[in-house]
Design an enzyme around this catalytic site. Structure first.
Site, PDB file in Angstrom:
ATOM      1  N   ASN A 254       1.063  -0.971  -0.225  1.00  0.00           N
ATOM      2  CA  ASN A 254      -0.119   0.196   0.063  1.00  0.00           C
ATOM      3  C   ASN A 254       1.203   1.565  -0.103  1.00  0.00           C
ATOM      4  O   ASN A 254       2.020   1.122   0.390  1.00  0.00           O
ATOM      5  CB  ASN A 254      -0.782   0.297   1.190  1.00  0.00           C
ATOM      6  CG  ASN A 254      -1.558   1.163   1.257  1.00  0.00           C
ATOM      7  OD1 ASN A 254      -2.272   1.218   0.359  1.00  0.00           O
ATOM      8  ND2 ASN A 254      -0.902   2.053   2.136  1.00  0.00           N
TER       9      ASN A 254
ATOM     10  N   TYR B 266       0.032  10.292   4.399  1.00  0.00           N
ATOM     11  CA  TYR B 266      -0.449  10.209   5.796  1.00  0.00           C
ATOM     12  C   TYR B 266       0.647  11.473   6.179  1.00  0.00           C
ATOM     13  O   TYR B 266       1.826  11.455   5.708  1.00  0.00           O
ATOM     14  CB  TYR B 266      -0.331  10.192   7.349  1.00  0.00           C
ATOM     15  CG  TYR B 266      -0.958   8.399   6.177  1.00  0.00           C
ATOM     16  CD1 TYR B 266      -2.482   8.421   5.578  1.00  0.00           C
ATOM     17  CD2 TYR B 266      -0.209   7.461   5.694  1.00  0.00           C
ATOM     18  CE1 TYR B 266      -3.147   6.639   5.556  1.00  0.00           C
ATOM     19  CE2 TYR B 266       0.003   5.838   4.209  1.00  0.00           C
ATOM     20  CZ  TYR B 266      -1.922   6.123   4.741  1.00  0.00           C
ATOM     21  OH  TYR B 266      -2.928   4.430   4.240  1.00  0.00           O
ATOM     22  N   ARG B 267      -0.638  12.667   7.181  1.00  0.00           N
ATOM     23  CA  ARG B 267       0.469  14.071   8.008  1.00  0.00           C
ATOM     24  C   ARG B 267       1.604  13.524   9.003  1.00  0.00           C
ATOM     25  O   ARG B 267       1.460  11.894   9.122  1.00  0.00           O
ATOM     26  CB  ARG B 267       0.062  14.468   8.600  1.00  0.00           C
ATOM     27  CG  ARG B 267      -0.873  13.767   9.605  1.00  0.00           C
ATOM     28  CD  ARG B 267      -1.268  15.346  10.457  1.00  0.00           C
ATOM     29  NE  ARG B 267      -2.070  14.742  11.700  1.00  0.00           N
ATOM     30  CZ  ARG B 267      -3.386  15.063  12.049  1.00  0.00           C
ATOM     31  NH1 ARG B 267      -4.245  15.299  11.127  1.00  0.00           N
ATOM     32  NH2 ARG B 267      -3.111  14.610  13.680  1.00  0.00           N
TER      33      ARG B 267
ATOM     34  N   TRP C 113      -2.095   7.452  11.480  1.00  0.00           N
ATOM     35  CA  TRP C 113      -3.802   6.439  10.351  1.00  0.00           C
ATOM     36  C   TRP C 113      -4.470   6.719  10.443  1.00  0.00           C
ATOM     37  O   TRP C 113      -5.471   6.207  11.468  1.00  0.00           O
ATOM     38  CB  TRP C 113      -3.047   5.605  10.517  1.00  0.00           C
ATOM     39  CG  TRP C 113      -0.854   4.634   9.800  1.00  0.00           C
ATOM     40  CD1 TRP C 113      -1.180   5.917   8.904  1.00  0.00           C
ATOM     41  CD2 TRP C 113       0.242   3.428   9.826  1.00  0.00           C
ATOM     42  NE1 TRP C 113       0.132   4.970   8.371  1.00  0.00           N
ATOM     43  CE2 TRP C 113       0.584   4.294   8.851  1.00  0.00           C
ATOM     44  CE3 TRP C 113       0.175   2.654  10.815  1.00  0.00           C
ATOM     45  CZ2 TRP C 113       1.930   2.641   8.878  1.00  0.00           C
ATOM     46  CZ3 TRP C 113       0.773   2.189  10.968  1.00  0.00           C
ATOM     47  CH2 TRP C 113       2.140   2.364   9.575  1.00  0.00           C
TER      48      TRP C 113
ATOM     49  N   GLU D   4      -0.409   1.301  -6.487  1.00  0.00           N
ATOM     50  CA  GLU D   4      -0.791   2.617  -7.221  1.00  0.00           C
ATOM     51  C   GLU D   4      -0.122   3.180  -7.289  1.00  0.00           C
ATOM     52  O   GLU D   4       0.110   3.696  -8.568  1.00  0.00           O
ATOM     53  CB  GLU D   4      -0.523   3.513  -5.499  1.00  0.00           C
ATOM     54  CG  GLU D   4      -1.701   3.535  -4.454  1.00  0.00           C
ATOM     55  CD  GLU D   4      -2.397   2.635  -3.408  1.00  0.00           C
ATOM     56  OE1 GLU D   4      -2.851   2.455  -3.139  1.00  0.00           O
ATOM     57  OE2 GLU D   4      -1.032   1.490  -3.780  1.00  0.00           O
TER      58      GLU D   4
ATOM     59  N   ASP E 158      -5.902  21.528   9.907  1.00  0.00           N
ATOM     60  CA  ASP E 158      -5.856  20.982   9.003  1.00  0.00           C
ATOM     61  C   ASP E 158      -6.671  21.240   7.871  1.00  0.00           C
ATOM     62  O   ASP E 158      -6.963  22.010   7.780  1.00  0.00           O
ATOM     63  CB  ASP E 158      -6.792  18.713   9.259  1.00  0.00           C
ATOM     64  CG  ASP E 158      -5.957  17.948   8.733  1.00  0.00           C
ATOM     65  OD1 ASP E 158      -5.952  17.650   7.116  1.00  0.00           O
ATOM     66  OD2 ASP E 158      -5.789  17.143   9.045  1.00  0.00           O
TER      67      ASP E 158
END
Length: 486
Positions: A174, A178-179, A192, A238, A287
């Site tokens: 995968n 993500y931050r 996550w 991906e 965010d």
């Protein structure tokens, strides 16, 4: 550096193309990655300004590039097209004749796309991303000019790290975006979220009592950077998708300390492990919702190796309430994935995700209405469609309404609705970051039927005809416009 056009070999290659196109501004003055860069970027994005290369950040030992995707033109340049619409049209043509509708059709359709090109990633043995190697005590995340974007942030964050994990049992890879909060010189907080594939991988590793290998690539070529954000099904690689977009295989290399592969032309790679059962407070973080997300416990990545290109460039992104750089990224996703979503919900003619809705709060859908309560059927289908299940508000309009014309959509939604009959209320999953839901992870949702109503739906007054000027008069006035003195 590649002396050629698309596909770009790496981030530096893309920056050359942007600079030639007048789409990159170099900033030579010293600039602080704590708050100052964020304010400069936010003003630039809202002025539809260029990508920014900060050559002398006052923290870290490498330049920072940001706002790469902040306009539709640069987003199209990143993907090697004149308009992102071209990719969706290309996918739509390749999928004809239509495959089986539904979720099985989506998977079959993506698999078909992947088989049309020699797109699987290509492993190489020697890679630019490993020209410089730091291991053990040499690892120091302070070499990276990570950002603090907002005054209330919990510290320094790395916002465009492409995170690689593998399912501990199936080995399925995968790639996610993500931050990453920097806790120390060699640890990161892994944000996550509950619906993400990396969360599922970590849960399996914890069940097995195993630590989970993780590799993070920063500063990849723009197609790979986009692919990390794409809402692909969990069993679709991906890097296959990135290869399809590039028309060329992505070169990968084995990590030095973990059993994972990363893009060979990344600027920076971080390698390490997440230990089972370990959590550390992460956040707050300003965010893309425009609000700070609260402190929550998240897994911790222990970094054992950091590798870089010679003279690396650090890539990041600023998050805030819209407009911000992620707007054109989300619009590209909307247009690229529309043909696949139409396989899942064939009733959809077109759709739009308004940027002020931060993409999961509102979806506007046009349909060719054919039967009673057709709009409500589409609402429920959307709420069952992969990550569209997180949508909080769905507005359904007729096919003659352009869902991207928000003035026209508002005209229909404000005027065509009897809320005693045309409003569907339900509950279901919402985004991890949603602050409005009274319970985390689930909350109320609404669907508005703004279509013309049918007698078979109980509307017996005779739907009125909308006023439209005679085409002959429109043509006459157009031809005489200069005579009027305008």
């Amino acid at each position: 550096m590649a002396a050629r056009g698309f596909p770009y070999e790496d981030l530096k290659d893309f920056l050359v193309a942007l600079e030639r196109a007048g789409e990159l501004k170099r900033i030579n003055a010293p600039v602080d990655p704590t708050l100052e860069i964020s304010e400069i970027v936010t003003r630039t994005v809202r002025a539809n300004g260029p990508a920014l290369l900060f050559e002398k950040p006052t923290r870290g030992d490498m330049p920072v590039v940001i706002n790469l995707f902040g306009t539709e033109r640069r987003m199209a340049m990143a993907l090697g097209v004149d308009s992102v619409e071209e990719i969706g049209e290309r996918i739509g043509e390749l999928l004809k004749p239509e495959l089986t509708p539904g979720w099985a059709g989506i998977k079959d359709g993506i698999s078909k796309l992947m088989q049309l090109k020699a797109v699987p990633p290509k492993k190489i043995s020697k890679a630019p991303c490993q020209e410089v190697v730091y291991q053990g005590d040499e690892v120091d995340l302070d070499r990276l000019p990570g950002l603090q974007m907002w005054p209330g942030d919990g510290g320094v964050f790395h916002n465009y790290g492409l995170t690689h994990t593998k399912h501990p049992e199936t080995g399925k890879r995968n790639l996610g975006l993500y931050r990453l909060q920097q806790h120390s010189r060699n640890t990161l907080g892994m944000h996550w979220q509950i619906h993400k594939d990396s969360t599922a991988h970590h849960a399996v590793a914890e069940r097995l009592g195993q630590r989970l290998p993780v590799a993070i690539a920063i500063g990849c070529d723009p197609v790979v950077s986009y692919a990390a954000s794409a809402p692909l099904p969990g069993d679709i690689d991906e890097y296959l998708f990135a290869g399809f977009l590039r028309g060329e295989r992505v070169e990968m290399v084995d990590c030095l300390t973990v059993p994972l592969q990363v893009p060979a032309h990344a600027q920076i790679v971080l390698e390490g492990y997440v230990e089972p059962g370990e959590r550390h407070p992460e956040g707050p973080f300003g965010d893309h919702t425009g609000f700070y997300t609260p402190v929550e416990p998240f897994p911790v990545l222990h970094i054992e190796a950091m590798t870089t290109q010679k003279n690396p460039i650090y890539h990041s992104i600023v998050t805030s309430k819209p407009p911000q750089e992620d707007g054109p990224i989300g619009h590209a996703t909307e247009r690229i994935f529309l043909p696949l979503i139409k396989m899942l919900v064939p009733d959809i003619v077109d759709m739009a995700m308004p940027e002020p809705g931060v993409f999961h709060n509102c979806l506007i859908v046009s349909i060719d209405k054919r039967y009673p309560k057709h709009a409500q059927k589409v609402m429920n289908a959307v709420w069952g469609a992969h990550l569209l299940s997180l949508t909080k508000l769905i507005v359904i309009v007729d096919a003659d309404c352009n869902p991207h014309d928000y003035h026209e959509v508002a005209f229909r939604a404000f005027g065509n609705v009897d809320y005693a009959h045309d409003l569907l209320l339900t509950t279901g999953p919402v985004d991890h970051l949603d602050h409005a839901s009274y319970q985390q992870f689930w909350g109320g949702k609404a669907g508005i039927d703004a279509t013309r109503k049918l007698p078979s739906e109980g509307y017996h007054r005779g739907w009125p005809e909308e006023m439209v000027m005679s085409p002959s008069v429109v043509d006459k006035v157009s031809s005489r416009w200069s005579e009027y003195g305008f």
